[in-house]
Design an enzyme around this catalytic site. Structure first.
Site, PDB file in Angstrom:
ATOM      1  N   CYS A   1       0.843  -1.199   0.000  1.00 27.98           N
ATOM      2  CA  CYS A   1       0.000   0.000   0.000  1.00 27.98           C
ATOM      3  C   CYS A   1       0.876   1.246   0.000  1.00 27.98           C
ATOM      4  O   CYS A   1       1.424   1.634   1.037  1.00 27.98           O
ATOM      5  CB  CYS A   1      -0.927  -0.019   1.219  1.00 27.98           C
ATOM      6  SG  CYS A   1      -2.002   1.419   1.342  1.00 27.98           S
TER       7      CYS A   1
ATOM      8  N   CYS B   1      -0.357   4.129   2.141  1.00 29.06           N
ATOM      9  CA  CYS B   1      -0.233   3.872   3.587  1.00 29.06           C
ATOM     10  C   CYS B   1       1.202   4.055   4.063  1.00 29.06           C
ATOM     11  O   CYS B   1       1.444   4.630   5.108  1.00 29.06           O
ATOM     12  CB  CYS B   1      -0.630   2.435   3.940  1.00 29.06           C
ATOM     13  SG  CYS B   1      -2.231   1.933   3.336  1.00 29.06           S
ATOM     14  N   ASP B   2       2.150   3.510   3.312  1.00 30.66           N
ATOM     15  CA  ASP B   2       3.517   3.400   3.820  1.00 30.66           C
ATOM     16  C   ASP B   2       4.530   4.303   3.129  1.00 30.66           C
ATOM     17  O   ASP B   2       5.687   4.370   3.547  1.00 30.66           O
ATOM     18  CB  ASP B   2       4.001   1.939   3.682  1.00 30.66           C
ATOM     19  CG  ASP B   2       3.102   0.968   4.442  1.00 30.66           C
ATOM     20  OD1 ASP B   2       2.516   1.395   5.453  1.00 30.66           O
ATOM     21  OD2 ASP B   2       3.006  -0.198   4.042  1.00 30.66           O
TER      22      ASP B   2
END
Lengths: 102, 300
Positions: free
Chosen positions: B130, B133-134
């Protein structure tokens, strides 16, 4: 005991020098899975006094995140006597969190 | 014994719980991680009827609270198998076995893995599924994106704002999305690597580099701290393959009525064969599957 927010300044005292295992929850405000994990950790912290649970916001504490090689959150790092003994990345249910502390 | 067991507490499963409870049935929802499913990674939802803008977490929490208030029981245990005993279905989790008259499988999908050694071990230590997300953990570092589809292209574009250099690695000669190459070319720090495969992840405690094999067989080491895998999704039906017909991609074959090959077992949400995988179609599946399950229970 509730989950304690810690930062770079008090990490050593609150975590590394703690007299019991510490579960460090690395999280951020923008992270959905972190928000879901929060109440789970809060519940465990209320039920158990053999473990300390602390929360580290990675945006406010980049040095800590880097020191612990945090590349994805939520990330739980279990620290005993100042040393990392276990970690888990991603959202997990209560039973799995408790298994990390065993 | 429950009337209905629902496997998966995403939007489809929790909507099914709401419908089943409103039909007066006893309901157990089993979930492997936390409620909400994939949607909790969405910062904003702007296309769900009545919601102008709501976060994925807020949406999931509202739905969870609605199902719980109606009396649905939730247990956070991963389901490892279902056994069909005709009028009774046995659902086994990592912790226990539960019985129900009908089961709704609403397990959704998970990111497809590359299938390289140490990939699982390096999740959270450089390997990610992701980018949004990261990505922020890779500011100023070199990263790679694996995949040639539109998600991989979007990931590369997103990461190019944060990372020093972004390698986009894909097996095909061309990217599948029309105009993608032109869009990517506007970013000097994106390097396209067509007809390449990743052969190894090189790490000590965290990812240090990856080995890439070119079409002509030559290998090259790329120093990257992050590898973002964007090679599609896999429906989580593997544990139920004996009871549910799956197509070649692993999706549950079912019509709009959410029936499966086994009477009393229904599917709902992203793990089902369908044209459009959205929040609203997952919720619709949940409603249909629950209603069909209630109808089925009347025949027992």
């Amino acid at each position: 005991m509730a989950v304690i927010k810690v930062n770079q300044a008090d990490f050593e005292n609150e975590v590394l020098k703690a007299d019991k295992p510490v579960l460090v929850d690395f999280n951020a405000d923008w992270c959905g899975p972190c928000k879901m994990l929060g109440p789970v950790l809060e519940e465990i912290s209320e039920q158990r006094d053999d473990v300390k649970i602390v929360s580290v916001n990675v945006d406010d504490n980049r040095e800590l995140a880097e020191k612990y090689d945090i590349y994805s959150i939520p990330c739980i790092v279990v620290i005993k006597n100042g040393e990392e003994v276990n970690r888990h990345v991603g959202l997990i249910p209560k039973s799995a969190v408790e298994a990390l502390i065993k | 014994m429950y009337d209905i067991i629902i496997v998966g507490a995403g939007p489809a499963g929790m909507t099914a719980a709401v419908y089943a409870k409103r039909a007066g049935k006893s309901v157990l929802v089993l979930e492997a991680s936390g409620y909400g499913g994939q949607i909790i990674k969405a910062a904003e939802i702007r296309n769900y009827p009545t919601e102008k803008n709501i976060s994925g977490v807020e949406f999931a929490t509202k739905l969870y609270e609605q199902a719980e208030a109606l009396g649905a029981e939730f247990r956070f245990e991963k389901v490892i198998g279902i056994e069909d005993k005709g009028s009774e279905k046995l659902v086994t989790t990592v912790a226990d076995t539960y019985t129900a008259g009908a089961v709704i499988v609403a397990t959704g999908s998970d990111s497809r893995k590359l299938g390289i050694a140490d990939e699982d071990k390096l999740v959270g230590r450089g390997v990610s599924y992701c980018a949004t997300c990261d990505g922020s953990f890779f500011r100023g570092k070199n990263v790679a994106v694996a995949g040639g589809g539109s998600t991989a292209v979007d990931d590369a574009l997103y990461l190019s704002q944060l990372a020093e250099k972004v390698y986009l690695i894909y097996r095909t000669p061309k990217l599948s999305e029309e105009g993608a190459k032109e869009k990517l070319a506007e970013h000097e720090n994106i390097v396209l690597m067509p007809e390449c495969g990743i052969t190894s992840l090189n790490a000590d405690k965290k990812l240090e580099s990856i080995t890439v094999k070119h079409k002509d067989g030559t290998e090259e080491n790329l120093d990257v701290s992050g590898l973002f895998v964007a090679v599609g999704r896999v429906p989580e039906n593997q544990n139920f393959a004996k009871l549910i017909d799956l197509n070649e991609k692993g999706y549950a074959v079912s019509g709009e009525n959410c029936h499966t090959a086994t009477p009393g077992i229904f599917v709902a949400g992203d793990n089902r064969v369908k044209e459009l995988r959205q929040l609203v179609t997952a919720a619709a599946d949940g409603a249909v599957a629950a209603t069909e399950a209630v109808k089925y229970l009347r025949t027992l």
